[in-house]
Motif scaffolding. Structure first.
Motif, PDB file in Angstrom:
ATOM      1  N   VAL A  30      -2.349   5.806  -3.043  1.00 52.27           N
ATOM      2  CA  VAL A  30      -1.008   6.021  -3.611  1.00 52.27           C
ATOM      3  C   VAL A  30      -0.006   5.031  -3.006  1.00 52.27           C
ATOM      4  CG1 VAL A  30       0.903   7.672  -3.774  1.00 52.27           C
ATOM      5  CG2 VAL A  30      -1.457   8.442  -4.107  1.00 52.27           C
ATOM      6  N   ALA A  31      -0.063   4.851  -1.684  1.00 55.25           N
ATOM      7  CA  ALA A  31       0.951   4.061  -0.985  1.00 55.25           C
ATOM      8  C   ALA A  31       0.853   2.569  -1.283  1.00 55.25           C
ATOM      9  CB  ALA A  31       0.846   4.294   0.517  1.00 55.25           C
ATOM     10  N   ALA A  32      -0.343   2.027  -1.411  1.00 56.09           N
ATOM     11  CA  ALA A  32      -0.482   0.576  -1.630  1.00 56.09           C
ATOM     12  C   ALA A  32       0.147   0.129  -2.950  1.00 56.09           C
ATOM     13  CB  ALA A  32      -1.947   0.154  -1.536  1.00 56.09           C
ATOM     14  N   LEU A  37       4.736  -2.388  -5.756  1.00 55.90           N
ATOM     15  CA  LEU A  37       5.800  -2.379  -6.773  1.00 55.90           C
ATOM     16  C   LEU A  37       7.180  -2.541  -6.150  1.00 55.90           C
ATOM     17  CD1 LEU A  37       4.558   0.449  -9.160  1.00 55.90           C
ATOM     18  CD2 LEU A  37       4.675  -2.002  -9.655  1.00 55.90           C
ATOM     19  N   LEU A  38       7.401  -1.911  -5.005  1.00 51.69           N
ATOM     20  CA  LEU A  38       8.719  -1.930  -4.388  1.00 51.69           C
ATOM     21  C   LEU A  38       8.987  -3.176  -3.550  1.00 51.69           C
ATOM     22  CD1 LEU A  38       9.044   1.799  -3.238  1.00 51.69           C
ATOM     23  CD2 LEU A  38      10.033   0.716  -5.275  1.00 51.69           C
ATOM     24  N   ALA A  43       3.314  -6.476   0.889  1.00 53.60           N
ATOM     25  CA  ALA A  43       3.458  -5.112   1.410  1.00 53.60           C
ATOM     26  C   ALA A  43       2.237  -4.270   1.048  1.00 53.60           C
ATOM     27  CB  ALA A  43       4.726  -4.467   0.865  1.00 53.60           C
ATOM     28  N   ALA A  44       1.719  -4.460  -0.157  1.00 52.62           N
ATOM     29  CA  ALA A  44       0.518  -3.716  -0.556  1.00 52.62           C
ATOM     30  C   ALA A  44      -0.664  -4.090   0.332  1.00 52.62           C
ATOM     31  CB  ALA A  44       0.192  -3.988  -2.023  1.00 52.62           C
ATOM     32  N   VAL A  45      -0.811  -5.376   0.618  1.00 51.44           N
ATOM     33  CA  VAL A  45      -1.886  -5.818   1.509  1.00 51.44           C
ATOM     34  C   VAL A  45      -1.650  -5.273   2.920  1.00 51.44           C
ATOM     35  CG1 VAL A  45      -2.981  -7.837   2.561  1.00 51.44           C
ATOM     36  CG2 VAL A  45      -2.410  -7.860   0.133  1.00 51.44           C
ATOM     37  N   ARG A 107       5.750  -5.879   8.624  1.00 57.63           N
ATOM     38  CA  ARG A 107       6.519  -4.637   8.756  1.00 57.63           C
ATOM     39  C   ARG A 107       5.818  -3.488   8.026  1.00 57.63           C
ATOM     40  NH1 ARG A 107      12.854  -4.565   8.673  1.00 57.63           N
ATOM     41  NH2 ARG A 107      12.252  -6.085  10.202  1.00 57.63           N
ATOM     42  N   ALA A 108       5.312  -3.762   6.824  1.00 61.01           N
ATOM     43  CA  ALA A 108       4.571  -2.728   6.086  1.00 61.01           C
ATOM     44  C   ALA A 108       3.306  -2.335   6.839  1.00 61.01           C
ATOM     45  CB  ALA A 108       4.224  -3.221   4.685  1.00 61.01           C
ATOM     46  N   LEU A 109       2.640  -3.310   7.420  1.00 65.11           N
ATOM     47  CA  LEU A 109       1.433  -3.036   8.204  1.00 65.11           C
ATOM     48  C   LEU A 109       1.777  -2.156   9.397  1.00 65.11           C
ATOM     49  CD1 LEU A 109      -1.480  -5.316   8.998  1.00 65.11           C
ATOM     50  CD2 LEU A 109      -0.331  -4.235  10.897  1.00 65.11           C
TER      51      LEU A 109
END
Length: 158
Positions: A30-32, A37-38, A43-45, A107-109
């Motif tokens: 769900v989060a990836a 998208l955002l 960020a997905a990676v 940052r996402a990681l």
């Protein structure tokens, strides 16, 4: 000691690893895409990589601590602390090795690692709270009640 005079050791139950991995996979699924998208594909990676890091770290720790516990209860704390230090050093090395403007959003990681660690902590807490854990070996089961059966396995008719 058991009645036979041998030590009986409870096996280490690692079933929480399966639950934690399943929860991590579901949340990552769900989060990836949401992160992609955002905030873009980086960020997905980052979410995917962060989830993989957390899951592998918790699985590795669980296996190391269970291995140490099979050799002696006194080894579990040093194994846990040692694996924690190694994991923190590895995470710092991974984060430092990634370029600031690279294809992975650091940052996402990092936030995924924080959130994943909290999720795994909740999974482990729930696992402990819902399991029957003995601080001493459980007693042997009672022998079957009643008279012994004849060699044929049941009552005979005459």
């Amino acid at each position: 000691m058991t009645a036979a005079g041998t030590d009986r050791q409870a096996p280490w139950d690692l079933s929480f690893l399966r639950v934690g991995t399943a929860v991590t996979a579901g949340l990552t699924a769900v989060a990836a895409p949401v992160a992609g998208l955002l905030a873009g594909s980086g960020a997905a990676v980052g979410v995917l990589l962060g989830a993989a890091v957390v899951a592998s770290f918790f699985v590795l720790s669980g296996l190391v601590i269970a291995w140490a516990g099979r050799h002696g209860d006194a080894y579990t704390l040093p194994a846990a602390l040692g694996s924690f230090v190694v994991k923190i050093l590895l995470l710092a090395a991974v984060l430092q090795a990634l370029p600031a403007d690279g294809w992975v959003d650091r940052r996402a990681l990092a936030w995924t690692v924080v959130a994943g660690a909290l999720v795994w902590s909740v999974v482990q807490q729930r696992w402990v709270w819902t399991r029957r854990l003995y601080y001493v070996p459980p007693p042997d089961p009672p022998p079957p009640a009643g008279p012994p059966l004849p060699p044929g396995g049941g009552p005979t008719r005459g």
